[in-house]
Design an enzyme around this catalytic site. Structure first.
Site, PDB file in Angstrom:
ATOM      1  N   ASP A 317     -53.774 -37.071  42.941  1.00 12.94           N
ATOM      2  CA  ASP A 317     -54.430 -37.483  44.177  1.00 12.94           C
ATOM      3  C   ASP A 317     -55.032 -38.865  43.929  1.00 12.94           C
ATOM      4  OD1 ASP A 317     -55.563 -37.298  46.775  1.00 12.94           O
ATOM      5  OD2 ASP A 317     -57.457 -36.661  45.879  1.00 12.94           O
ATOM      6  N   ASP A 513     -59.245 -33.425  43.086  1.00 11.84           N
ATOM      7  CA  ASP A 513     -60.668 -33.065  43.019  1.00 11.84           C
ATOM      8  C   ASP A 513     -61.225 -32.495  44.308  1.00 11.84           C
ATOM      9  OD1 ASP A 513     -60.877 -35.332  44.654  1.00 11.84           O
ATOM     10  OD2 ASP A 513     -62.800 -35.899  43.776  1.00 11.84           O
ATOM     11  N   ASP A 517     -56.853 -30.417  47.683  1.00 11.90           N
ATOM     12  CA  ASP A 517     -55.950 -30.444  46.543  1.00 11.90           C
ATOM     13  C   ASP A 517     -55.688 -29.054  45.975  1.00 11.90           C
ATOM     14  OD1 ASP A 517     -55.817 -33.255  46.607  1.00 11.90           O
ATOM     15  OD2 ASP A 517     -57.679 -33.410  45.474  1.00 11.90           O
TER      16      ASP A 517
END
Length: 781
Positions: A317, A513, A517
């Site tokens: 990410d 995080d 996700d």
């Protein structure tokens, strides 16, 4: 959607494994004490009891494994346990029993994947909502919401269903879905998604789907489905057993058939007891887990460590993983005649009482620079617009602003830059006059480039970014970091699909995080959560959690995993190779079961001692920075923070020169030269003479700073050249047209060179110092 409970088999196994280890170890120790006390009969009975205790659950494990289509080395262990009883090798049986029980316990601790407990996702979802009916408002259960209902969303509440805004301005924290830390404004008619949080005033919305059919419920379902489809890890021992087991059984059968002696077959099975697999490999893996925990990496299973050790693809990410995840000032632009530091001080003073994430960023920026903030009075905050307050007798406004058609040139330039950089602009007015603009963005982590280089050197061949952010800033970061592929504007379902796609071709690690996700983390071969600031849901769905807010810990974990797995394979291979030699000797009648047991124990001790190396660190990548050098790193890093915004004066002066405003350009040039000669060049000289020599030891050679020294020389050359231009202007009393071309080259060259130089030093050197999150010394670009 309740969280699945462990099966009856799992609950039984979790209870039996530690109990078996305790009982067999007790039998071995008590028997040893009895033998030392001169009571061999008691010793034999204790060792027989330990052997029998191990046989019962071992047979059950073998049967259960066969039902699942797996036959592992446990079968040899069971046959060898029975064989030791038949040939009266009771001590060997007790030792094998302890090793078998220890191996089962370690293996279970090292390979059982963590349950994908998504309870946090469910707890975060709203249980009820306020629905407007006519002139009244009623509270209804979340499952009673239907498409077309008008819902009232209060400040701090979670949007319960997908829909669009019907009244008011919706200021939303969408981090749960996109991962982006900055609030987003939605006007009447604009779509909003469930799961985001109302960060502004109360607004009304019309649902166009039920809660069950909305975005957030889909995130929960995706995470559960991805977790359910994750295949169990095949342990290292079973992979080797695929060829070792049939070989051992064939050799034992051949020895019996050719010699006519069952003792030879038992001897073969005794030396074939796969203790190097049952103990050495799990010991290396478990000690790898221990080492990882010491550097702030919690690896929940040995299977995750094994997979991490041979992963080749990394999916990440952006927000909070490659970037800091916190808005921070990227630049401060002020109207002519104003000081950027004072503008920041006034803006931060006014924002001190605001809960807005951007306000917190401005206050933090001012604290990092150690600015003396004044307490604001007469504070008025309008959701989505900003804060107005009285600071030191001035009426200061900070926030969003619609520029008039005749806005000054500097303000129009700010809008252009914000669009190009993907930054948010906080406009600052003082006593009704537009005074400055503070550009805020989510900066790249200072340690990201170095970490990704380390990860590539550790064996990763493909780096992919999946982000919900816009394409332009995402691709810019991908270019800077040299990523192999960038996917922008990804929904949670897109991320899961992307991870599944990568996983089909390689062992894939996913790092994230946020709540958004969690499904992708569960879908990856190995999910890694940035747990220090990440959501609990992402941590629950991950196999590995970084407990500190440092991306470089992922590189540490990768190196630990590769080293541990290498030692595990090495220990198993060497141990099984020696076992093969011993098996051949036993088959030929050169080893009795008793001697074979002793030889096998010697092999076991050797490979286990080798596996203990996993507890020691690989010092190749450990850079030890002396305390004095670390203090220097922090000092020069702090000076960078102070000087960073001053760099814009080079560009601003060049713009004045280029537009022909020579009088103001001359004044600005003098300020630039004073900054260069009084602050920046002394800083560069101090780095060259103090910091770089001190870094030669930790970095292994003075050549490690050679390229930066060359850049210092170029900065010094351009600075001297600019000083000559100033001297010529002061001598003539005006800017000569013949100076323009070279002067512009010096100004723009210094601006670009200094920005690049600052970033390179921060990435290559300042990251060697321990980060100090509390003082704000987090990296910024």
């Amino acid at each position: 959607m309740p969280t699945p409970e462990p099966s009856r088999w799992e609950r039984w196994r979790r209870a039996v494994e530690p109990a078996l280890l305790g009982l067999t170890l007790t039998a071995l120790v008590v028997g040893g004490l009895a033998w030392l006390s001169g009571a061999p009969g008691v010793a034999d009975r204790c060792w027989i009891a330990g052997t029998v205790l191990a046989i019962v659950p071992s047979v059950w494990w073998v049967v259960a494994a066969m039902r699942r289509g797996r036959i592992g080395v446990d079968l040899i262990a069971v046959l060898s346990l029975l064989g030791t009883l038949l040939v009266d090798e009771y001590l060997a049986g007790a030792l094998i029993a302890v090793m078998l029980a220890t191996g089962q316990t370690l293996d279970a601790a090292a390979t059982r994947r963590a349950a994908k407990d998504l309870r946090t996702l469910l707890d975060r979802a709203p249980r009820s909502s306020r629905r407007r009916v006519g002139d009244g408002i009623e509270v209804v259960a979340i499952d009673e919401i239907c498409a077309g209902d008008v819902l009232v969303v209060g400040s701090g509440e979670t949007v319960p269903a997908d829909g669009w805004v019907t009244s008011g301005l919706a200021v939303l924290d969408e981090a749960a879905l996109t991962g982006e830390p900055m609030h987003v404004q939605h006007g009447i008619g604009e779509a909003v998604r469930s799961g985001v949080v109302n960060a502004g005033a109360v607004f009304e919305m019309e649902a166009h789907a039920s809660a069950e059919d909305s975005t957030y419920a889909g995130v929960v379902r995706l995470a559960r489905e991805a977790a359910a489809e994750s295949a169990p890890v095949v342990r290292l021992a079973d992979r080797i057993a695929a060829w070792f087991l049939p070989l051992a059984l064939l050799l034992a059968a051949a020895a019996w058939a050719l010699s006519g002696s069952a003792t030879r077959a038992v001897a073969v099975l005794v030396v074939a007891t796969p203790c190097p697999l049952l103990l050495a490999a799990p010991v290396a893996i478990v000690f790898g887990l221990s080492r990882a925990s010491r550097v702030g990496v919690v690896i929940r299973s040995g299977g995750a460590l094994e997979n991490l050790g041979h992963a080749t693809t990394l999916v990440m990410d952006k927000t909070g993983t490659l970037t800091s995840g916190r808005p921070s000032s990227t630049d401060i632009v002020v109207a002519p005649g104003h000081d950027s530091v004072e503008v920041l001080r006034l803006a931060a003073s006014a924002d001190q009482v605001s809960p807005h994430v951007l306000a917190a960023a401005l206050v933090q920026e001012a604290k990092v620079r150690r600015l003396a903030l004044s307490y604001p009075t007469d504070v008025v905050e309008e959701a989505g617009a900003g804060v107005t307050a009285t600071v030191d007798g001035h009426r200061v406004t900070v926030g969003a602003l619609t520029l008039p058609p005749q806005a000054p040139q500097w303000a129009r330039t700010v809008l252009t830059r914000s669009a190009l950089d993907g930054a948010v602009v906080a406009w600052v007015t003082v006593d009704g006059q537009l005074t400055g603009a503070i550009l805020l963005g989510d900066p790249l982590r200072r340690d990201a480039p170095r970490t990704l280089r380390r990860l590539r050197s550790a064996g990763l061949t493909r780096l992919v970014m999946l982000t919900g952010d816009r394409r332009e800033p995402a691709e810019e970061i991908g270019t800077v970091l040299g990523l192999d592929r960038v996917y922008a504007e990804q929904t949670p379902s897109d991320k899961v699909a992307g991870v599944r796609r990568e996983r089909q071709s390689a062992v894939t690690v996913m790092v994230g995080d946020g709540v958004n996700d969690a499904p992708a983390l569960a879908a990856a071969t190995v999910g890694v959560a940035m747990g220090a600031r990440g959501s609990t849901a992402s941590s629950e769905a991950a196999d590995i959690v970084l407990t500190t807010d440092r991306l470089d810990r992922l590189a540490d974990a990768m190196e630990i995993a590769r080293r541990s797995r290498h030692i595990a394979v090495e220990s198993a291979a060497v141990g099984m190779g020696l076992s093969l030699v011993a098996m051949g000797s036993a088959a030929l009648g050169w080893l009795t079961p008793a001697l074979g047991a002793l030889l096998q124990e010697a092999i076991d001790v050797a490979v286990i001692l080798n596996a203990l190396r996993a507890l020691r660190g690989d010092r190749v990548h450990n850079t030890v920075v002396p305390a004095r050098t670390e203090d220097m790193l922090h000092r020069f890093s702090a000076e960078h923070e102070v000087m960073r915004d001053k760099l814009t004066m080079f560009r601003d002066t060049a713009q004045l020169v280029a537009t022909g405003d020579h009088r103001r350009a001359e004044v600005s040039l003098r300020r630039v030269d004073d900054f260069l000669t009084g602050t920046l060049l002394p800083h560069e000289h101090a780095e060259e003479n103090e910091l770089y020599p001190a870094l030669a030891g930790p970095l292994g050679s003075g050549e490690a700073t050679a390229t930066m020294s060359r850049m210092h020389a170029e900065i010094d050359r351009l600075g001297r050249r600019l000083h000559i231009h100033r001297h010529q202007i002061d001598t003539r009393g005006e800017l000569d047209p013949d100076q323009l071309e070279d002067l512009l080259a010096c100004l723009y060259g210094l601006y670009a060179l200094l920005r690049l130089h600052f970033v390179q030093e921060e990435e290559n050197y300042f990251t060697l110092a321990r980060s100090d999150d509390h003082t704000g010394n987090m990296p910024r670009t």
